[in-house]
Design a protein around this motif. Sequence first.
Motif, PDB file in Angstrom:
ATOM      1  N   VAL A  16      31.386  64.831  59.220  1.00 15.34           N
ATOM      2  CA  VAL A  16      31.472  64.125  60.498  1.00 15.34           C
ATOM      3  C   VAL A  16      32.947  64.125  60.880  1.00 15.34           C
ATOM      4  O   VAL A  16      33.808  63.817  60.061  1.00 15.34           O
ATOM      5  CB  VAL A  16      30.971  62.678  60.340  1.00 15.34           C
ATOM      6  N   LYS A  17      33.253  64.476  62.128  1.00 11.86           N
ATOM      7  CA  LYS A  17      34.651  64.534  62.562  1.00 11.86           C
ATOM      8  C   LYS A  17      34.835  63.678  63.811  1.00 11.86           C
ATOM      9  O   LYS A  17      34.040  63.740  64.741  1.00 11.86           O
ATOM     10  CB  LYS A  17      35.068  65.971  62.856  1.00 11.86           C
ATOM     11  N   ASP A  18      35.878  62.896  63.794  1.00 14.30           N
ATOM     12  CA  ASP A  18      36.282  62.113  64.962  1.00 14.30           C
ATOM     13  C   ASP A  18      37.653  62.608  65.370  1.00 14.30           C
ATOM     14  O   ASP A  18      38.551  62.738  64.534  1.00 14.30           O
ATOM     15  CB  ASP A  18      36.348  60.622  64.630  1.00 14.30           C
ATOM     16  N   ARG A  19      37.821  62.877  66.663  1.00 13.09           N
ATOM     17  CA  ARG A  19      39.082  63.424  67.163  1.00 13.09           C
ATOM     18  C   ARG A  19      39.629  62.516  68.261  1.00 13.09           C
ATOM     19  O   ARG A  19      38.879  62.013  69.089  1.00 13.09           O
ATOM     20  CB  ARG A  19      38.851  64.830  67.727  1.00 13.09           C
ATOM     21  N   PHE A  20      40.956  62.352  68.243  1.00 13.00           N
ATOM     22  CA  PHE A  20      41.612  61.472  69.207  1.00 13.00           C
ATOM     23  C   PHE A  20      42.927  62.097  69.676  1.00 13.00           C
ATOM     24  O   PHE A  20      43.561  62.837  68.937  1.00 13.00           O
ATOM     25  CB  PHE A  20      41.941  60.110  68.574  1.00 13.00           C
ATOM     26  N   VAL A  21      43.336  61.742  70.896  1.00 15.60           N
ATOM     27  CA  VAL A  21      44.650  62.100  71.429  1.00 15.60           C
ATOM     28  C   VAL A  21      45.358  60.790  71.759  1.00 15.60           C
ATOM     29  O   VAL A  21      44.768  59.889  72.352  1.00 15.60           O
ATOM     30  CB  VAL A  21      44.532  62.960  72.707  1.00 15.60           C
ATOM     31  N   VAL A  22      46.622  60.686  71.341  1.00 12.98           N
ATOM     32  CA  VAL A  22      47.441  59.514  71.645  1.00 12.98           C
ATOM     33  C   VAL A  22      48.629  59.993  72.474  1.00 12.98           C
ATOM     34  O   VAL A  22      49.422  60.806  72.020  1.00 12.98           O
ATOM     35  CB  VAL A  22      47.948  58.827  70.361  1.00 12.98           C
ATOM     36  N   LEU A  23      48.703  59.500  73.703  1.00 12.57           N
ATOM     37  CA  LEU A  23      49.799  59.873  74.605  1.00 12.57           C
ATOM     38  C   LEU A  23      50.899  58.823  74.560  1.00 12.57           C
ATOM     39  O   LEU A  23      50.617  57.638  74.367  1.00 12.57           O
ATOM     40  CB  LEU A  23      49.283  59.985  76.041  1.00 12.57           C
ATOM     41  N   PRO A  24      52.147  59.236  74.760  1.00 20.95           N
ATOM     42  CA  PRO A  24      53.224  58.248  74.889  1.00 20.95           C
ATOM     43  C   PRO A  24      52.948  57.341  76.092  1.00 20.95           C
ATOM     44  O   PRO A  24      52.280  57.753  77.054  1.00 20.95           O
ATOM     45  CB  PRO A  24      54.469  59.099  75.137  1.00 20.95           C
ATOM     46  N   ARG A  25      53.475  56.142  76.027  1.00 21.43           N
ATOM     47  CA  ARG A  25      53.253  55.189  77.129  1.00 21.43           C
ATOM     48  C   ARG A  25      53.665  55.774  78.474  1.00 21.43           C
ATOM     49  O   ARG A  25      54.680  56.436  78.578  1.00 21.43           O
ATOM     50  CB  ARG A  25      54.047  53.906  76.888  1.00 21.43           C
TER      51      ARG A  25
END
Length: 82
Positions: A16-25
């Motif tokens: 099972v894979k969960d993927r996320f992107v975190v952008l700078p504020r």
Amino acid sequence: MIRYKLHTPLFTDYPVKDRFVVLPRQSQVHCVVKGLLHFPDSTGIIKNVAYINEQHQKIMIETRMLVKNCRPRVESDELFME
């Protein structure tokens, strides 16, 4: 943090894979030629890999994180100079 899924999932022995992107504020992703995305410096991409056990619990195996860096790329021969 923005969760995403691949348009064409890859097969890798049932994890099972969960993927996320975190952008700078206060930054944005820009779409460039033919749907390619241009992420700002310091963007993080996270992938969690897990499996579901017999009790139907999600068991984490690993987390991978990539961060886009604005520094110039260093070639490996520059790291190990005599």
